[in-house]
Design an enzyme around this catalytic site. Structure first.
Site, PDB file in Angstrom:
ATOM      1  N   LYS A  48       0.856  -1.208   0.000  1.00  0.00           N
ATOM      2  CA  LYS A  48       0.000   0.000   0.000  1.00  0.00           C
ATOM      3  C   LYS A  48       0.880   1.242   0.000  1.00  0.00           C
ATOM      4  O   LYS A  48       0.764   2.104   0.880  1.00  0.00           O
ATOM      5  CB  LYS A  48      -0.942   0.018   1.214  1.00  0.00           C
ATOM      6  CG  LYS A  48      -1.921  -1.135   1.254  1.00  0.00           C
ATOM      7  CD  LYS A  48      -2.930  -0.886   2.356  1.00  0.00           C
ATOM      8  CE  LYS A  48      -3.584  -2.142   2.830  1.00  0.00           C
ATOM      9  NZ  LYS A  48      -4.251  -2.019   4.102  1.00  0.00           N
ATOM     10  N   HIS A  49       1.781   1.278  -0.943  1.00  0.00           N
ATOM     11  CA  HIS A  49       2.621   2.455  -1.109  1.00  0.00           C
ATOM     12  C   HIS A  49       3.213   2.461  -2.510  1.00  0.00           C
ATOM     13  O   HIS A  49       3.121   1.456  -3.236  1.00  0.00           O
ATOM     14  CB  HIS A  49       3.736   2.495  -0.042  1.00  0.00           C
ATOM     15  CG  HIS A  49       4.678   1.332  -0.087  1.00  0.00           C
ATOM     16  ND1 HIS A  49       4.694   0.329   0.855  1.00  0.00           N
ATOM     17  CD2 HIS A  49       5.651   1.002  -0.973  1.00  0.00           C
ATOM     18  CE1 HIS A  49       5.629  -0.559   0.546  1.00  0.00           C
ATOM     19  NE2 HIS A  49       6.222  -0.174  -0.560  1.00  0.00           N
ATOM     20  N   ALA A  50       3.784   3.599  -2.868  1.00  0.00           N
ATOM     21  CA  ALA A  50       4.580   3.714  -4.094  1.00  0.00           C
ATOM     22  C   ALA A  50       5.964   4.198  -3.686  1.00  0.00           C
ATOM     23  O   ALA A  50       6.178   4.627  -2.544  1.00  0.00           O
ATOM     24  CB  ALA A  50       3.919   4.707  -5.051  1.00  0.00           C
TER      25      ALA A  50
END
Ligand code: TYD
Length: 133
Positions: A48-50
């Site tokens: 749940k990140h970039a």
């Protein structure tokens, strides 16, 4: 969105199988960090990140899991269940890891040391930053 598959060479014989990974040969970057994820409860969604700069290769060396990739316009899911097949993630891609089998071991090769300032952990911030480009 194209998913960049990395097919590794298996050195196998009657004694078993071996996969070797060398930087700039089997993965197209300098490997500065390796980490692995295991004992993930089913139903958990990780990631749940970039990342702003980081390049990574993800390999499920045991068991299986699903990687969900999102470039802000399109989402794709790929199941990793083969220790000789990885995916490369680079550029601004929101990623989630899910559907881990109990025995899953997800190995990640990364182009940079851990740096919290390279993370985008908020989805709206991710969308704003890719749309601003
Ligand atoms: P996190 O990025 O939340 O994992 P995931 O994206 O798989 O859900 O990391 C979990 C914890 O581990 C967090 O406290 C940061 C720490 N960590 C490191 O110290 N070094 C690393 O290389 C990574 C990836 C995480």
């Amino acid at each position: 969105m194209d998913i960049n598959i990395i097919d590794l060479t298996v050195h196998g014989d009657s004694s078993g199988k071996l996969v070797a990974i060398e930087e700039f040969k089997d993965v197209p970057f300098d490997v500065k960090r390796v980490y692995y994820i295991y004992d993930t409860e089913s139903g958990v969604i990780r990631g749940k990140h970039a990342h702003k700069k980081l390049k990574q290769v993800l390999l499920c060396v045991h068991g299986k899991c699903t990687i969900r990739l999102d470039n802000g316009e399109e989402r794709k899911e790929i199941q990793l269940d083969d220790p000789k097949r990885g995916i490369m993630i680079e550029g601004m891609i929101w990623r989630e890891m899910l559907d881990f089998s109990n025995d899953a071991v997800l190995v990640v090769l990364a182009s940079e040391p851990y740096d919290e300032s390279d993370y985008i952990r908020d989805y709206d911030t991710f969308l704003t930053s890719i749309r601003g480009k």
